[in-house]
Motif scaffolding. Structure first.
Motif, mmCIF file in Angstrom:
data_model
loop_
_atom_site.group_PDB
_atom_site.id
_atom_site.type_symbol
_atom_site.label_atom_id
_atom_site.label_comp_id
_atom_site.label_asym_id
_atom_site.label_seq_id
_atom_site.Cartn_x
_atom_site.Cartn_y
_atom_site.Cartn_z
ATOM 1 N N GLN A 1 0.832 -1.192 0.000
ATOM 2 C CA GLN A 1 0.000 0.000 0.000
ATOM 3 C C GLN A 1 0.868 1.244 0.000
ATOM 4 O O GLN A 1 1.932 1.274 0.639
ATOM 5 C CB GLN A 1 -0.896 0.027 1.238
ATOM 6 C CG GLN A 1 -1.865 -1.132 1.289
ATOM 7 C CD GLN A 1 -2.640 -1.160 2.597
ATOM 8 O OE1 GLN A 1 -2.079 -0.960 3.654
ATOM 9 N NE2 GLN A 1 -3.934 -1.403 2.482
ATOM 10 N N VAL A 2 0.398 2.267 -0.709
ATOM 11 C CA VAL A 2 1.090 3.552 -0.723
ATOM 12 C C VAL A 2 0.478 4.405 0.386
ATOM 13 O O VAL A 2 -0.737 4.525 0.488
ATOM 14 C CB VAL A 2 0.927 4.262 -2.085
ATOM 15 C CG1 VAL A 2 1.580 5.629 -2.055
ATOM 16 C CG2 VAL A 2 1.522 3.408 -3.191
ATOM 17 N N ARG A 3 1.330 4.960 1.228
ATOM 18 C CA ARG A 3 0.893 5.818 2.326
ATOM 19 C C ARG A 3 1.585 7.174 2.184
ATOM 20 O O ARG A 3 2.717 7.267 1.717
ATOM 21 C CB ARG A 3 1.295 5.226 3.684
ATOM 22 C CG ARG A 3 0.699 3.886 3.970
ATOM 23 C CD ARG A 3 -0.619 4.068 4.637
ATOM 24 N NE ARG A 3 -1.113 2.768 5.063
ATOM 25 C CZ ARG A 3 -2.350 2.390 4.913
ATOM 26 N NH1 ARG A 3 -3.231 3.182 4.366
ATOM 27 N NH2 ARG A 3 -2.746 1.203 5.319
ATOM 28 N N MET A 4 0.907 8.198 2.629
ATOM 29 C CA MET A 4 1.481 9.541 2.644
ATOM 30 C C MET A 4 1.975 9.827 4.055
ATOM 31 O O MET A 4 1.217 9.683 5.017
ATOM 32 C CB MET A 4 0.404 10.546 2.234
ATOM 33 C CG MET A 4 0.920 11.923 2.017
ATOM 34 S SD MET A 4 2.008 11.949 0.595
ATOM 35 C CE MET A 4 2.580 13.607 0.691
ATOM 36 N N LYS A 5 3.243 10.171 4.182
ATOM 37 C CA LYS A 5 3.793 10.545 5.482
ATOM 38 C C LYS A 5 3.838 12.068 5.550
ATOM 39 O O LYS A 5 4.304 12.734 4.633
ATOM 40 C CB LYS A 5 5.186 9.957 5.667
ATOM 41 C CG LYS A 5 5.157 8.432 5.788
ATOM 42 C CD LYS A 5 6.464 7.917 6.276
ATOM 43 C CE LYS A 5 6.342 7.692 7.752
ATOM 44 N NZ LYS A 5 7.507 7.029 8.325
ATOM 45 N N ALA A 6 3.354 12.590 6.641
ATOM 46 C CA ALA A 6 3.295 14.037 6.840
ATOM 47 C C ALA A 6 4.694 14.600 7.091
ATOM 48 O O ALA A 6 5.587 13.888 7.553
ATOM 49 C CB ALA A 6 2.386 14.344 8.025
ATOM 50 N N PRO A 7 4.864 15.887 6.812
ATOM 51 C CA PRO A 7 6.157 16.507 7.150
ATOM 52 C C PRO A 7 6.337 16.529 8.659
ATOM 53 O O PRO A 7 5.356 16.557 9.417
ATOM 54 C CB PRO A 7 6.031 17.916 6.585
ATOM 55 C CG PRO A 7 4.573 18.163 6.434
ATOM 56 C CD PRO A 7 3.919 16.831 6.248
ATOM 57 N N ARG A 8 7.584 16.468 9.078
ATOM 58 C CA ARG A 8 7.848 16.463 10.516
ATOM 59 C C ARG A 8 9.240 17.005 10.775
ATOM 60 O O ARG A 8 10.089 17.005 9.884
ATOM 61 C CB ARG A 8 7.704 15.057 11.091
ATOM 62 C CG ARG A 8 8.673 14.050 10.503
ATOM 63 C CD ARG A 8 8.381 12.641 11.001
ATOM 64 N NE ARG A 8 9.216 11.664 10.317
ATOM 65 C CZ ARG A 8 10.427 11.289 10.698
ATOM 66 N NH1 ARG A 8 10.978 11.835 11.766
ATOM 67 N NH2 ARG A 8 11.098 10.385 10.019
ATOM 68 N N PRO A 9 9.472 17.449 11.999
ATOM 69 C CA PRO A 9 10.823 17.914 12.325
ATOM 70 C C PRO A 9 11.741 16.715 12.561
ATOM 71 O O PRO A 9 11.327 15.701 13.125
ATOM 72 C CB PRO A 9 10.633 18.724 13.610
ATOM 73 C CG PRO A 9 9.376 18.185 14.211
ATOM 74 C CD PRO A 9 8.525 17.693 13.081
ATOM 75 N N GLY A 10 12.950 16.807 12.081
ATOM 76 C CA GLY A 10 13.944 15.765 12.312
ATOM 77 C C GLY A 10 15.165 16.378 12.964
ATOM 78 O O GLY A 10 15.234 17.586 13.188
#
Length: 110
Positions: A63-72
């Motif tokens: 499955q293709v999932r969208m990962k949200a932007p986040r601080p790294g």
């Protein structure tokens, strides 16, 4: 028909090994075997890029999932770096595959 994957020497199953198994087990010539394996993976990749799920009965779902932007954070310097939104592919094993994995584990202990 069950293919003897355990007999392969490499720790990972490669596309070339899959083509060789088709050649040996099914009787396709080497060119047809390579073309079939390439076509299979090209089709899977094409569907995933289009955002469609790929379901392989008895094996699992990609499955293709969208990962949200986040601080790294840079682990070396501790500097904050933004990680942009991105698409990732996840795999979920079917219940049949999960059963086979558990049987193999239990079989090793016996």
């Amino acid at each position: 028909m069950e293919l003897p994957v355990q007999s392969l020497e490499a720790p990972a199953l490669t596309k070339a090994q899959l083509a060789d198994l088709l050649f040996e087990q099914i009787g396709l010539n080497k060119r047809e075997s390579k073309d079939m394996v390439d076509a299979f993976f090209d089709l899977m990749a094409e569907r995933l890029v289009e955002g469609e799920d790929v379901k392989l009965s008895g094996f699992g779902n990609f499955q293709v999932r969208m990962k949200a932007p986040r601080p790294g954070r840079n682990p070396r310097t501790g500097e904050l770096i933004p990680i942009e939104a991105r698409r990732v592919v996840t795999f979920h094993a079917s219940s049949k595959l999960k059963e086979q994995l558990q049987q193999e584990l239990l079989g090793d202990k016996a």
